[in-house]
Structures are given as structure tokens and as C-alpha cells.
Motif scaffolding. Structure first.
Motif, mmCIF file in Angstrom:
data_model
loop_
_atom_site.group_PDB
_atom_site.id
_atom_site.type_symbol
_atom_site.label_atom_id
_atom_site.label_comp_id
_atom_site.label_asym_id
_atom_site.label_seq_id
_atom_site.Cartn_x
_atom_site.Cartn_y
_atom_site.Cartn_z
ATOM 1 N N ASP A 133 39.529 22.091 -99.522
ATOM 2 C CA ASP A 133 40.233 23.311 -99.917
ATOM 3 C C ASP A 133 39.246 24.348 -100.440
ATOM 4 O OD1 ASP A 133 42.767 22.297 -99.288
ATOM 5 O OD2 ASP A 133 42.960 21.360 -101.260
ATOM 6 N N VAL A 134 39.625 25.610 -100.294
ATOM 7 C CA VAL A 134 38.795 26.708 -100.791
ATOM 8 C C VAL A 134 39.039 26.837 -102.288
ATOM 9 C CG1 VAL A 134 38.247 29.161 -100.623
ATOM 10 C CG2 VAL A 134 38.871 27.882 -98.565
ATOM 11 N N VAL A 135 38.149 26.226 -103.047
ATOM 12 C CA VAL A 135 38.148 26.340 -104.508
ATOM 13 C C VAL A 135 36.761 26.802 -104.907
ATOM 14 C CG1 VAL A 135 39.929 24.568 -104.850
ATOM 15 C CG2 VAL A 135 37.521 23.913 -104.831
ATOM 16 N N ASP A 136 36.637 27.292 -106.126
ATOM 17 C CA ASP A 136 35.330 27.770 -106.566
ATOM 18 C C ASP A 136 34.320 26.634 -106.551
ATOM 19 O OD1 ASP A 136 36.218 30.344 -106.969
ATOM 20 O OD2 ASP A 136 36.659 30.030 -109.094
ATOM 21 N N PRO A 137 33.178 26.823 -105.842
ATOM 22 C CA PRO A 137 32.133 25.806 -105.867
ATOM 23 C C PRO A 137 31.408 25.837 -107.209
ATOM 24 C CG PRO A 137 31.433 27.682 -104.549
ATOM 25 C CD PRO A 137 32.843 27.952 -104.987
ATOM 26 N N THR A 138 30.713 24.753 -107.503
ATOM 27 C CA THR A 138 29.943 24.639 -108.739
ATOM 28 C C THR A 138 28.458 24.659 -108.400
ATOM 29 O OG1 THR A 138 31.689 23.263 -109.677
ATOM 30 C CG2 THR A 138 29.544 23.216 -110.782
ATOM 31 N N PRO A 139 27.754 25.728 -108.742
ATOM 32 C CA PRO A 139 26.317 25.757 -108.480
ATOM 33 C C PRO A 139 25.597 24.637 -109.232
ATOM 34 C CG PRO A 139 27.142 27.944 -109.045
ATOM 35 C CD PRO A 139 28.241 26.962 -109.350
ATOM 36 N N SER A 140 24.431 24.259 -108.719
ATOM 37 C CA SER A 140 23.633 23.208 -109.341
ATOM 38 C C SER A 140 22.214 23.723 -109.553
ATOM 39 C CB SER A 140 23.593 21.973 -108.439
ATOM 40 O OG SER A 140 22.887 22.271 -107.245
ATOM 41 N N ASP A 141 21.396 22.937 -110.243
ATOM 42 C CA ASP A 141 19.993 23.312 -110.408
ATOM 43 C C ASP A 141 19.316 23.451 -109.052
ATOM 44 O OD1 ASP A 141 20.237 23.295 -113.151
ATOM 45 O OD2 ASP A 141 19.444 21.268 -113.396
ATOM 46 N N GLU A 142 19.667 22.563 -108.128
ATOM 47 C CA GLU A 142 19.082 22.587 -106.786
ATOM 48 C C GLU A 142 19.609 23.758 -105.969
ATOM 49 O OE1 GLU A 142 18.810 19.684 -102.869
ATOM 50 O OE2 GLU A 142 19.597 18.892 -104.740
ATOM 51 N N SER A 143 20.865 24.108 -106.170
ATOM 52 C CA SER A 143 21.514 25.171 -105.399
ATOM 53 C C SER A 143 22.259 26.108 -106.342
ATOM 54 C CB SER A 143 22.489 24.568 -104.390
ATOM 55 O OG SER A 143 21.827 23.711 -103.515
ATOM 56 N N PRO A 144 21.521 27.029 -107.001
ATOM 57 C CA PRO A 144 22.179 27.914 -107.966
ATOM 58 C C PRO A 144 23.084 28.965 -107.325
ATOM 59 C CG PRO A 144 19.826 28.397 -107.844
ATOM 60 C CD PRO A 144 20.068 27.206 -106.985
ATOM 61 N N GLN A 145 22.920 29.215 -106.021
ATOM 62 C CA GLN A 145 23.790 30.159 -105.326
ATOM 63 C C GLN A 145 24.593 29.404 -104.273
ATOM 64 O OE1 GLN A 145 22.131 34.072 -104.202
ATOM 65 N NE2 GLN A 145 20.178 33.236 -104.943
#
Length: 186
Positions: free
Chosen positions: A142-154
Motif C-alpha cells: 500500500d502507498v503509505v509514508d516510507p521511513t527513511p534510513s541511515d542508508e537511504s535518507p531519501q
């Protein structure tokens, strides 16, 4: 990394089950299977040169209209979530799903065999490892807000018809193929 014969067996099955779209993809499939047969577990290790296997997923909305991409900090391009096999991975699909969770916080259902096999330059060890042999799966979520990570901040969702300009090569084809697989599943 310790993976065991079950993971090797799964990767072999995934490679055999991938459906190449033409002669170039058929050649890649055959070459990867030969590498797996001659290298074994080594092909699952990030240190394996000149190439090693990775797993990723095209993350699509249930209707196929949106895809979630991450901005790769080394390449400075938008890519699908994915990465190296880790200890504890049990299959290519599970490794791809784990990478999606780690990089986006999203979870979902991974469908079947890889939708694409992609050999591309490896940014992980330039001059040592030349290629990633990427098993590219389809994940539906589902289209929900993703959670950025240290590896992938964007991390963000994009309409499949409006992908960003600073996109890694191969991503448009992966998204297109994943959309075809999704339509066939309906």
C-alpha cells in the motif's frame, strides 16, 4: 555470510524460473547459472569478485500506478531498494523483501520469480567488484509514508509515468516489467 544449501537451491530455482525477454537476457540467465554452479556460496558474498549476486524489488502500489524509490548516496541516483545477501536470508525473494524493509520501512507481498535479471556496475567496491548480478523481484504494498534510513535518507513514491530524471539505468525497464507482471496477476 553463512547461507546454506537451501538458499543456493532457491537462488538456482529463481534464476531458472526467471523469464528472459530475448536473447541477451537468455544469455545472462545462462551465464549466471554457470557462475552459480562454479562458484557456489561465494556468489552470494559481497566480497566475491569480479561479480556477486544481489536482490532488489520494484515496489509497486496495488494498482501499479506508483513505485517507491530510494536515492542511492554513492551513485547520486534514484534506484529500487535492494542490496547484498545477508546471513539468515532464506531466499532471493526474502532478501529483496528484507532490503525493502531496511531501506524504506515498507513491507508487502513479493510475487514469484524475479521479473528481471540485471547486471550492472557495482558501486560497493570499485576496481575490485565490477558487477552486481541483481535478482529483481516485484513487491506489492500500500502507498503509505516510507521511513527513511541511515542508508537511504531519501525515499519517496513516484507515479510510474513520472519517474525522476536522475534515475539509474535499468529502473524504467524494471518498473515497466513489474507493472506487466502485476497486470497478469489480476
Amino acid at each position: 555470510m553463512t547461507s546454506g544449501s537451501a538458499l543456493l537451491d532457491d537462488v538456482g530455482v529463481a534464476l531458472r524460473d526467471a523469464e528472459p525477454a530475448g536473447p541477451a537476457e537468455r544469455f545472462e540467465q545462462t551465464a549466471w547459472l554457470a557462475l552459480l554452479a562454479s562458484t557456489g556460496e561465494g556468489l552470494l558474498r559481497r566480497e566475491q569478485a569480479p561479480a556477486h549476486l544481489t536482490a532488489s524489488a520494484a515496489v509497486l502500489s496495488p494498482d501499479g500506478s506508483q513505485t517507491c524509490l530510494v536515492f542511492h548516496h554513492k551513485m547520486q541516483l534514484w534506484v529500487q531498494p535492494g542490496g547484498h545477501f545477508d546471513a539468515g536470508d532464506t531466499s532471493g525473494a526474502q532478501a529483496a523483501a528484507r532490503e525493502v524493509v531496511e531501506e524504506t520501512g515498507l513491507s508487502g507481498r513479493v510475487l514469484g520469480a524475479p521479473v528481471l535479471l540485471s547486471r550492472h556496475p557495482a558501486p560497493c567496491a570499485p576496481g575490485i567488484v565490477d558487477y552486481h548480478l541483481d535478482l529483481q523481484y516485484l513487491m506489492i504494498t500500500d502507498v503509505v509514508d516510507p521511513t527513511p534510513s541511515d542508508e537511504s535518507p531519501q525515499v519517496r513514491w513516484w507515479p510510474v509515468g513520472e519517474l525522476p530524471g536522475d534515475l539509474a539505468s535499468g529502473v524504467p525497464e524494471l518498473v515497466r516489467r513489474a507493472g506487466q507482471v502485476l497486470k497478469a496477476q489480476r
